[in-house]
Design a protein around this motif. Structure first.
Motif, PDB file in Angstrom:
ATOM      1  N   MET A 197      33.255  16.394 -57.736  1.00 18.44           N
ATOM      2  CA  MET A 197      32.484  15.849 -56.572  1.00 18.44           C
ATOM      3  C   MET A 197      31.244  14.657 -56.960  1.00 18.44           C
ATOM      4  O   MET A 197      31.098  14.487 -58.520  1.00 18.44           O
ATOM      5  CB  MET A 197      31.784  17.037 -56.891  1.00 18.44           C
ATOM      6  N   SER A 198      30.123  14.496 -56.032  1.00 17.85           N
ATOM      7  CA  SER A 198      29.645  13.232 -56.257  1.00 17.85           C
ATOM      8  C   SER A 198      28.375  14.355 -55.798  1.00 17.85           C
ATOM      9  O   SER A 198      27.987  14.277 -54.624  1.00 17.85           O
ATOM     10  CB  SER A 198      29.574  12.707 -55.338  1.00 17.85           C
ATOM     11  N   LEU A 199      27.382  13.806 -57.099  1.00 13.11           N
ATOM     12  CA  LEU A 199      26.259  14.142 -56.361  1.00 13.11           C
ATOM     13  C   LEU A 199      24.763  13.265 -55.444  1.00 13.11           C
ATOM     14  O   LEU A 199      24.945  12.186 -56.178  1.00 13.11           O
ATOM     15  CB  LEU A 199      25.020  14.862 -57.520  1.00 13.11           C
ATOM     16  N   ASN A 200      24.515  14.165 -54.396  1.00 10.36           N
ATOM     17  CA  ASN A 200      23.154  12.387 -54.697  1.00 10.36           C
ATOM     18  C   ASN A 200      21.806  13.065 -54.457  1.00 10.36           C
ATOM     19  O   ASN A 200      22.074  14.061 -53.496  1.00 10.36           O
ATOM     20  CB  ASN A 200      23.639  11.288 -53.145  1.00 10.36           C
ATOM     21  N   ARG A 201      20.873  12.873 -54.623  1.00  6.57           N
ATOM     22  CA  ARG A 201      19.666  13.137 -53.602  1.00  6.57           C
ATOM     23  C   ARG A 201      18.900  12.400 -52.835  1.00  6.57           C
ATOM     24  O   ARG A 201      18.565  11.226 -52.950  1.00  6.57           O
ATOM     25  CB  ARG A 201      18.603  12.596 -55.280  1.00  6.57           C
ATOM     26  N   TYR A 202      18.392  13.462 -51.944  1.00  7.75           N
ATOM     27  CA  TYR A 202      18.311  12.416 -50.385  1.00  7.75           C
ATOM     28  C   TYR A 202      16.517  13.044 -50.195  1.00  7.75           C
ATOM     29  O   TYR A 202      16.367  13.982 -50.011  1.00  7.75           O
ATOM     30  CB  TYR A 202      18.599  12.897 -49.747  1.00  7.75           C
ATOM     31  N   VAL A 238      32.905  11.426 -51.783  1.00 10.92           N
ATOM     32  CA  VAL A 238      31.993  10.168 -51.143  1.00 10.92           C
ATOM     33  C   VAL A 238      30.352  10.284 -50.366  1.00 10.92           C
ATOM     34  O   VAL A 238      29.743  11.939 -50.313  1.00 10.92           O
ATOM     35  CB  VAL A 238      32.077   9.628 -49.788  1.00 10.92           C
ATOM     36  N   ASN A 239      29.518   9.567 -51.071  1.00 14.03           N
ATOM     37  CA  ASN A 239      28.497   9.999 -50.605  1.00 14.03           C
ATOM     38  C   ASN A 239      28.272  10.143 -48.890  1.00 14.03           C
ATOM     39  O   ASN A 239      28.743   9.830 -48.494  1.00 14.03           O
ATOM     40  CB  ASN A 239      27.309   8.611 -50.929  1.00 14.03           C
ATOM     41  N   TYR A 240      27.340  11.148 -48.483  1.00 15.46           N
ATOM     42  CA  TYR A 240      27.051  11.108 -46.813  1.00 15.46           C
ATOM     43  C   TYR A 240      26.185   9.831 -46.680  1.00 15.46           C
ATOM     44  O   TYR A 240      25.195   9.407 -47.456  1.00 15.46           O
ATOM     45  CB  TYR A 240      25.661  12.512 -46.433  1.00 15.46           C
TER      46      TYR A 240
END
Length: 314
Positions: free
Chosen positions: A1-6, A82-84
């Motif tokens: 899983m990939s974590l991103n802050r938006y 994959v990133n949104y």
């Protein structure tokens, strides 16, 4: 899983909501649909993240307050790693809001570092309060009949005042007293635990008379017995600071209006600033309603902006 802050730039009409921030303790996974935060969290589920999206707002606007350009951030985990894409986030959320008749729009989406915080990284916030003032003495003497002719797009988007006295020069002179570093305890709605420190620095208060800058009256109907649009003054009052106390903006603008109407004096305002206390508040001043207030901008440092540009809309 990939974590991103938006980071999301958002706009909304505040009337349907009881505030921007969640009003109750988060005891369940169900978002609160009566807050801006709750509606954002509901919309984010459309992206099907594998975590429960928790939205963090940069500003806690009150019930009925609008936003032209506010911000929030959210962490999203995606199953495939994959990133949104920011454009996809913007599109999907706006599609959800349109389908459900929710007056929220995403202006832009960014990927930001995990260390970025939309509230703590903000260096300033700018608010706008909109006033429309009748200058027609005859109209003011005929109770509230002039309200029948308010353009529909202005209804509950501005504060309408009918007064036979309004000293614009005195209002602007009074506004200068608020600029700079002061203790604004007198101008708080009530004491909150999170706001024990009541000193703030107001960078500026700008009062713009839109009647003098070619404001269009295209929306005013032509009625035989209706008011003349030229008898109305349109004021935009901007206030910028790193942060504000609870109801500080509305109570500050209320003070300016009260001075302009002759209900209080500049001396009264100086007393409230020099003797900061909830007991110093002049009872002749009534806090202005929320529907005329807009959060216009949340500003970030240049280094943050450079980071946003490098990851925006990829």
């Amino acid at each position: 899983m990939s974590l991103n802050r938006y980071l999301l730039n958002i706009a909304y009409i505040g009337k349907p909501f009881r505030g921007a921030q969640l009003q109750v303790k988060r005891e369940s996974c169900q978002p609160d649909p009566l807050t801006v935060q709750g509606r954002l969290e509901m919309a984010l589920k459309v992206l099907n993240p594998c975590n429960e999206p928790i939205v963090v707002l940069s500003s806690r606007t009150d019930s009925g307050v609008h936003a032209i350009n506010s911000t929030c951030h959210v962490d999203l985990y995606r199953r495939n790693g994959v990133n949104y894409e920011p454009k996809s986030v913007t599109f999907c959320l706006n599609k959800y809001f349109s389908a459900h008749d929710v007056p929220i729009r995403i202006l832009k989406t960014y990927i930001v570092p995990e260390t970025f915080h939309c509230r703590y990284n903000a260096i300033s916030r700018t608010y706008l309060y909109r006033l429309i003032i009748s200058k027609d003495n005859d109209t003011c003497s005929r109770s509230n009949n002039h309200f029948n002719y308010i353009p529909i797009e202005e209804w509950e988007r501005s504060l309408f005042l009918c007064t036979d006295k309004f000293d614009m020069a005195l209002m602007k002179e009074t506004a200068k007293l608020f600029e700079g570093y002061h203790d604004y305890r007198s101008f708080m709605g009530k004491v909150l635990d999170r706001q024990k420190m009541t000193r703030r620095a107001i960078e500026y208060i700008k009062i713009i008379n839109k009647e003098k800058t070619g404001y269009s009256h295209y929306s005013w109907p032509t009625l035989i017995d209706g008011p003349n649009p030229q008898n109305y003054v349109y004021l935009d009052i901007y206030m910028k600071s790193a942060g504000f106390l609870y109801k500080q903006v509305r109570r500050t603008v209320a003070s300016l209006v009260a001075v302009a109407q002759g209900k209080v004096t500049i001396r009264d305002i100086k007393f409230m600033l020099e003797i900061p206390s909830r007991h110093s508040w002049c009872p002749q001043i009534k806090t202005l309603p929320a529907h005329g207030l807009y959060l216009c901008e949340v500003e970030y440092a240049r280094e943050d902006l450079d980071t946003f540009r490098s990851t925006a809309e990829i």
